[in-house]
Design a protein around this motif. Structure first.
Motif, PDB file in Angstrom:
ATOM      1  N   UNK A   1       0.833  -1.179   0.000  1.00  0.00           N
ATOM      2  CA  UNK A   1       0.000   0.000   0.000  1.00  0.00           C
ATOM      3  C   UNK A   1       0.877   1.242   0.000  1.00  0.00           C
ATOM      4  N   UNK A   2       0.371   2.281  -0.625  1.00  0.00           N
ATOM      5  CA  UNK A   2       1.047   3.573  -0.642  1.00  0.00           C
ATOM      6  C   UNK A   2      -0.016   4.664  -0.705  1.00  0.00           C
ATOM      7  N   UNK A   3       0.363   5.852  -0.298  1.00  0.00           N
ATOM      8  CA  UNK A   3      -0.515   7.013  -0.383  1.00  0.00           C
ATOM      9  C   UNK A   3       0.079   7.978  -1.390  1.00  0.00           C
ATOM     10  N   UNK A   4      -0.704   8.368  -2.386  1.00  0.00           N
ATOM     11  CA  UNK A   4      -0.215   9.280  -3.419  1.00  0.00           C
ATOM     12  C   UNK A   4      -0.071  10.676  -2.820  1.00  0.00           C
ATOM     13  N   UNK A   5       1.107  11.262  -2.978  1.00  0.00           N
ATOM     14  CA  UNK A   5       1.365  12.603  -2.458  1.00  0.00           C
ATOM     15  C   UNK A   5       1.268  13.668  -3.534  1.00  0.00           C
TER      16      UNK A   5
END
Length: 60
Positions: A1-5
């Motif tokens: 999982x990653x969060x788009x910045x």
């Protein structure tokens, strides 16, 4: 999982992993487009030789 910045283009972005590492993310050409949106959580497949790069696989 990653969060788009930060979205850079329709297929590229900067994203942050849960451990705080920032990566460069892309969507492969053979995958269907999905909208990259800032603060969205996405599944990511990390590159095996370069952990600063990941392939965005779709939203959660």
């Amino acid at each position: 999982m990653a969060t788009i910045r930060r979205v850079l283009s329709a297929r590229t972005c900067h994203a942050v992993l849960p451990n705080g590492k920032e990566i460069f993310g892309t969507i492969q050409k053979h995958l269907p487009d999905f909208p990259l949106q800032e603060d969205a959580r996405v599944r990511v497949r990390m590159h095996v030789c370069d952990f600063s790069y990941g392939e965005m696989l779709g939203g959660v």
